[in-house]
Design an enzyme around this catalytic site. Structure first.
Site, short mmCIF file in Angstrom:
data_model
loop_
_atom_site.label_atom_id
_atom_site.label_comp_id
_atom_site.label_asym_id
_atom_site.label_seq_id
_atom_site.Cartn_x
_atom_site.Cartn_y
_atom_site.Cartn_z
N TYR A 127 -30.44 -14.89 -39.34
CA TYR A 127 -31.27 -16.07 -39.61
C TYR A 127 -32.57 -15.66 -40.30
O TYR A 127 -32.82 -16.02 -41.44
CB TYR A 127 -31.65 -16.78 -38.31
CG TYR A 127 -30.52 -17.28 -37.43
CD1 TYR A 127 -29.25 -17.51 -37.90
CD2 TYR A 127 -30.78 -17.55 -36.07
CE1 TYR A 127 -28.24 -17.97 -37.06
CE2 TYR A 127 -29.80 -18.02 -35.23
CZ TYR A 127 -28.53 -18.22 -35.72
OH TYR A 127 -27.56 -18.68 -34.89
N SER A 128 -33.43 -14.90 -39.55
CA SER A 128 -34.81 -14.64 -40.01
C SER A 128 -34.83 -13.84 -41.31
O SER A 128 -33.99 -12.97 -41.54
CB SER A 128 -35.56 -13.85 -38.96
OG SER A 128 -35.51 -14.49 -37.73
N SER A 160 -30.89 -8.46 -34.40
CA SER A 160 -30.46 -7.71 -33.21
C SER A 160 -28.99 -7.34 -33.34
O SER A 160 -28.16 -8.16 -33.74
CB SER A 160 -30.64 -8.57 -31.96
OG SER A 160 -31.94 -9.08 -31.88
N GLU A 243 -28.69 -20.65 -27.64
CA GLU A 243 -29.50 -19.45 -27.48
C GLU A 243 -30.69 -19.73 -26.56
O GLU A 243 -30.98 -18.95 -25.66
CB GLU A 243 -29.98 -18.99 -28.86
CG GLU A 243 -30.67 -17.64 -28.82
CD GLU A 243 -31.10 -17.16 -30.21
OE1 GLU A 243 -30.75 -17.81 -31.21
OE2 GLU A 243 -31.79 -16.14 -30.27
C1 LIG Z 1 -36.59 -8.99 -29.79
C2 LIG Z 1 -36.34 -9.90 -30.96
C3 LIG Z 1 -35.05 -10.10 -31.38
C4 LIG Z 1 -34.80 -10.91 -32.49
N1 LIG Z 1 -33.51 -11.06 -32.88
C5 LIG Z 1 -33.25 -11.79 -33.99
C6 LIG Z 1 -31.92 -11.88 -34.47
O1 LIG Z 1 -30.99 -11.34 -33.90
N2 LIG Z 1 -31.69 -12.58 -35.59
C7 LIG Z 1 -32.70 -13.22 -36.26
O2 LIG Z 1 -32.40 -13.86 -37.26
N3 LIG Z 1 -33.98 -13.14 -35.84
C8 LIG Z 1 -34.27 -12.43 -34.72
N4 LIG Z 1 -35.58 -12.31 -34.29
C9 LIG Z 1 -36.63 -12.93 -35.09
C10 LIG Z 1 -37.33 -14.07 -34.42
O3 LIG Z 1 -36.48 -15.18 -34.29
C11 LIG Z 1 -38.58 -14.35 -35.25
O4 LIG Z 1 -39.42 -13.22 -35.14
C12 LIG Z 1 -39.31 -15.58 -34.78
O5 LIG Z 1 -38.57 -16.74 -35.08
C13 LIG Z 1 -40.72 -15.69 -35.37
O6 LIG Z 1 -40.68 -15.64 -36.76
P1 LIG Z 1 -41.63 -14.63 -37.57
O7 LIG Z 1 -41.51 -13.27 -36.92
O8 LIG Z 1 -41.28 -14.76 -39.03
O9 LIG Z 1 -43.10 -15.14 -37.30
P2 LIG Z 1 -43.88 -16.28 -38.10
O10 LIG Z 1 -43.00 -17.45 -38.30
O11 LIG Z 1 -44.49 -15.65 -39.32
O12 LIG Z 1 -45.00 -16.64 -37.05
C14 LIG Z 1 -46.17 -15.84 -36.83
C15 LIG Z 1 -46.99 -16.53 -35.74
O13 LIG Z 1 -47.42 -17.83 -36.18
C16 LIG Z 1 -46.96 -18.81 -35.27
N5 LIG Z 1 -46.54 -20.01 -35.99
C17 LIG Z 1 -45.79 -20.05 -37.13
N6 LIG Z 1 -45.58 -21.34 -37.50
C18 LIG Z 1 -46.20 -22.11 -36.58
C19 LIG Z 1 -46.33 -23.51 -36.41
N7 LIG Z 1 -45.78 -24.37 -37.27
N8 LIG Z 1 -47.04 -23.96 -35.33
C20 LIG Z 1 -47.61 -23.09 -34.45
N9 LIG Z 1 -47.52 -21.75 -34.56
C21 LIG Z 1 -46.83 -21.26 -35.61
C22 LIG Z 1 -45.77 -18.20 -34.55
O14 LIG Z 1 -45.52 -18.80 -33.31
C23 LIG Z 1 -46.20 -16.75 -34.43
O15 LIG Z 1 -47.05 -16.57 -33.33
C24 LIG Z 1 -35.86 -11.53 -33.18
C25 LIG Z 1 -37.18 -11.32 -32.74
C26 LIG Z 1 -37.42 -10.51 -31.65
C27 LIG Z 1 -38.84 -10.30 -31.20
#
Ligand SMILES: Cc1cc2nc3c(=O)[nH]c(=O)nc-3n(C[C@H](O)[C@H](O)[C@H](O)COP(=O)(O)OP(=O)(O)OC[C@H]3O[C@@H](n4cnc5c(N)ncnc54)[C@H](O)[C@@H]3O)c2cc1C
Length: 405
Positions: A127-128, A160, A243
């Protein structure tokens, strides 16, 4: 084979107990850690559980289930848990199999549902992306139809389990001329092919649980498309709901694999072992941490009861956020119980190792599967009915959306 649902809870309990007594002989210990692939012994056991129809009892008989209610399925899960046997309750926890059953083509279901329940195929979530995490509808990985397959190009991150996965649940953009949520499609992408390069990322826990995935001209057969072309957002919502509900109920164990008390609340057992149970301040912390956990379990049960009666429950949305707070609080209390000894690491200090690991790992639940902030947005908008967050790019063709990259 089809099997009628047992008439009473008692008959069901006896049946599952008798089956476990006849069949469950335990499994070799695999130790702590993420464990992305099942051992041959685990796979053999899961195959047995599936064949006996204990794995997905809520599912219909045509799909290896028993058509049971949530309450009766819980009886099976409790008996398995009491025996320490894995494999039951996958109709609640196996997000791959559930998403496939709900949204996949008949051909893909026939091919993969059974191997997924037996954990014979490994899966990951593609996804991400570097520019699309919380705002998943901003993805830029593209899939283009060529004959009877799609060609995929792009980059995913935080994936992951990608290193061992056979398939990735992929969201990719298939139409750039419609608003961002409408041009996304959802695929099961075969991972073991030359166009898919997996690079591990090192985490704060010193694991490499997640990875970067670079996708260059990778091929996905058209039958691996779930629902219709451009309808990937709805499939994603189904998968994310599974999930979040799983993450709202369960927590990962410590790294050392040291057995935790089965008869007593683990935090109390730890405090007793450390000789700290008499400390009045610590007792307050313990009470608070345990109360949060119990409350979350009761809220989840209430949400499930609402669902069983046909009404959706706003309480369900709170579970993942609650679990994130609970894990941080438990980690804090665990560290407080051990005091200075919590700084120790390594196999000679399994309790401290677990305390450190669980404190660092608590961030898993507050970021993975959607951050706490995003859960608060969801609760604010969909549960409390507050005004929606402004989204300037919601209704314009994705091709015209400005990107900082
Ligand atoms: C242990 C772990 C396993 C993971 N496994 C997977 C996986 O298997 N597959 C996959 O696809 N992804 C995976 N992820 C990714 C995870 O889903 C993303 O890290 C998460 O969705 C946050 O996106 P980002 O890291 O791009 O942060 P960003 O979207 O850049 O956000 C940065 C910060 O800003 C805040 N923020 C952003 N937009 C808003 C808003 N509109 N309102 C308020 N706050 C906001 C967020 O909450 C965060 O604190 C994993 C992450 C972790 C930590």
């Amino acid at each position: 084979m089809t099997q009628a649902a047992p008439v009473t809870d008692e008959a069901l309990r006896e049946e599952v107990r008798a089956w476990l007594a006849d069949n469950w002989k335990g499994l070799p210990r695999s130790g702590g850690g993420a464990g992305w692939t099942a051992s041959p012994e685990q796979k053999a056991w899961l195959a047995k559980v599936v064949e006996a129809r204990w794995a997905v009892p809520r599912w219909p008989a045509a799909w290896l289930g028993r058509g049971l209610s949530d309450a009766q399925a819980r009886i099976i899960e409790r008996e398995f848990a009491a025996a320490g046997a894995p494999g039951a309750g996958q109709d609640r926890t196996n997000l791959w199999a559930n998403t496939l059953l709900a949204c996949g083509t008949e051909a893909l279901k026939q091919k993969l549902v059974l191997p997924l329940l037996r954990q014979e195929v490994g899966m990951c979530l593609l996804y991400s992306e570097p520019g699309a995490g919380s705002d998943l509808a901003g993805i830029r990985t593209r899939a283009e139809r060529v004959g009877d397959h799609f060609v995929v190009n792009g980059q995913k991150v935080w994936t992951s389990g990608a290193a061992t996965a056979d398939y990735g649940m992929l969201i990719a953009r298939t139409d750039w001329d419609v608003p961002k949520h409408k041009g996304i499609s959802f695929f099961f992408l075969p991972m073991k092919q030359p166009g898919v390069e997996v690079r591990p990322l090192r985490q704060i826990t010193d694991e490499s649980h997640f990875n970067e995935v670079f996708i260059t001209d990778a091929i996905v057969p058209a039958e691996n498309l779930l629902r219709d072309l451009g309808d990937g957002w709805s499939v994603l919502q189904t998968a994310l709901a599974y999930e979040r509900s799983v993450m709202g109920e369960s927590a990962r164990g410590g790294r050392s694999g040291a057995a935790e008390s089965k008869t007593e609340e683990p935090l109390i057992a730890l405090a007793r072992e450390a000789g700290a149970l008499g400390d009045p301040l610590l007792r307050q912390d313990l009470a608070q941490a345990i109360a949060y956990k119990r409350l979350n379990a009761l809220n989840t049960a209430r949400a499930k009861a609402d669902l069983a009666q046909g009404s959706s429950s706003p309480v369900m949305s709170l579970g993942k956020l609650a679990m994130s707070r609970i894990l941080h609080e438990e980690a804090r209390v665990r560290t407080a119980i051990l005091g200075a000894a919590s700084l120790l690491e390594g196999p000679d200090h399994p309790r401290s190792e677990d305390a450190n690991f669980l404190a660092l790992n608590a961030y898993f639940t507050s970021i993975g599967g959607g951050t706490d902030q995003i859960q608060r947005n969801i609760i604010g908008e969909r549960v409390l009915g507050l005004p929606r967050e402004p989204e300037v790019d919601r209704d314009i063709p994705f091709r015209e959306v400005r990107s900082g990259r």
